[in-house]
Design an enzyme around this catalytic site. Sequence first.
Site, PDB file in Angstrom:
ATOM      1  N   ILE A   1     -19.842 -89.817 -91.985  1.00  0.00           N
ATOM      2  CA  ILE A   1     -18.776 -90.422 -92.817  1.00  0.00           C
ATOM      3  C   ILE A   1     -18.886 -90.855 -94.079  1.00  0.00           C
ATOM      4  O   ILE A   1     -17.811 -91.076 -94.737  1.00  0.00           O
ATOM      5  CB  ILE A   1     -18.087 -91.706 -91.752  1.00  0.00           C
ATOM      6  CG1 ILE A   1     -16.841 -92.169 -91.778  1.00  0.00           C
ATOM      7  CG2 ILE A   1     -19.096 -92.881 -92.065  1.00  0.00           C
ATOM      8  CD1 ILE A   1     -16.343 -92.874 -90.828  1.00  0.00           C
TER       9      ILE A   1
ATOM     10  N   HIS B   1     -30.642 -86.141 -89.227  1.00  0.00           N
ATOM     11  CA  HIS B   1     -29.553 -85.911 -90.642  1.00  0.00           C
ATOM     12  C   HIS B   1     -29.983 -84.521 -91.365  1.00  0.00           C
ATOM     13  O   HIS B   1     -31.254 -84.290 -91.506  1.00  0.00           O
ATOM     14  CB  HIS B   1     -29.975 -86.942 -91.767  1.00  0.00           C
ATOM     15  CG  HIS B   1     -29.751 -88.383 -91.343  1.00  0.00           C
ATOM     16  ND1 HIS B   1     -28.165 -89.147 -92.056  1.00  0.00           N
ATOM     17  CD2 HIS B   1     -30.119 -89.326 -90.678  1.00  0.00           C
ATOM     18  CE1 HIS B   1     -28.500 -90.274 -91.542  1.00  0.00           C
ATOM     19  NE2 HIS B   1     -29.311 -90.515 -90.846  1.00  0.00           N
TER      20      HIS B   1
ATOM     21  N   VAL C   1     -27.398 -96.680 -86.295  1.00  0.00           N
ATOM     22  CA  VAL C   1     -26.718 -96.137 -85.019  1.00  0.00           C
ATOM     23  C   VAL C   1     -27.761 -95.851 -84.044  1.00  0.00           C
ATOM     24  O   VAL C   1     -28.831 -94.881 -84.389  1.00  0.00           O
ATOM     25  CB  VAL C   1     -25.772 -95.228 -85.271  1.00  0.00           C
ATOM     26  CG1 VAL C   1     -25.075 -94.874 -84.090  1.00  0.00           C
ATOM     27  CG2 VAL C   1     -24.775 -95.387 -86.245  1.00  0.00           C
TER      28      VAL C   1
ATOM     29  N   HIS D   1     -30.435 -89.129 -83.924  1.00  0.00           N
ATOM     30  CA  HIS D   1     -29.623 -88.194 -84.711  1.00  0.00           C
ATOM     31  C   HIS D   1     -30.583 -87.735 -85.640  1.00  0.00           C
ATOM     32  O   HIS D   1     -31.456 -88.417 -86.132  1.00  0.00           O
ATOM     33  CB  HIS D   1     -28.354 -88.740 -85.222  1.00  0.00           C
ATOM     34  CG  HIS D   1     -28.556 -90.350 -85.896  1.00  0.00           C
ATOM     35  ND1 HIS D   1     -28.755 -91.264 -85.054  1.00  0.00           N
ATOM     36  CD2 HIS D   1     -28.430 -90.515 -87.290  1.00  0.00           C
ATOM     37  CE1 HIS D   1     -29.064 -92.386 -86.255  1.00  0.00           C
ATOM     38  NE2 HIS D   1     -28.819 -91.755 -87.343  1.00  0.00           N
TER      39      HIS D   1
END
Length: 114
Positions: free
Chosen positions: A31, A102, A96, A100
């Site tokens: 985002i 990147h 978060v 994940h």
Amino acid sequence: MSNCLFCKIRDGQIPSKIVYKDDLCLGFEDINPQAPTHVLFIPLKHIATANDVAMEDRELVGHLYTAAARLAQQRGHADKGYRLVMNCNDDAGQTVFHLHLHLIAGRPMGWPPG
Ligand code: 5GP
Ligand code: ZN
């Protein structure tokens, strides 16, 4: 995990721009992109941090890297290069807590990271 942002993105409860999906992982645009390409790859399975990766998850984590590298190649970043980053906990800046990876690409990057 009912209160996890990326589980909600996985489940479509929060909108995102999905650019990759298979039976094990999901890739969507960050985002707040830090480069022309900034995509986050998450396992569909909720794992909070790299500390929580179990032996049984080894292939799953490897899968994130393979998927990210494939997208980097599709977007023409393979030759010039790109960065794959997985932050763990506070010192690394993890915000978060759903694992994940990147994929950051499309501009030169400095090293060491800040
Ligand atoms: P971390 O700092 O945990 O390694 O990375 C979290 C990333 O998630 C950040 O780059 C941040 O911009 C991104 N992010 C946070 N909230 C959202 C969201 O609601 N949607 C998307 N697509 N990315 C998000
Ligand atoms: Zn989650």
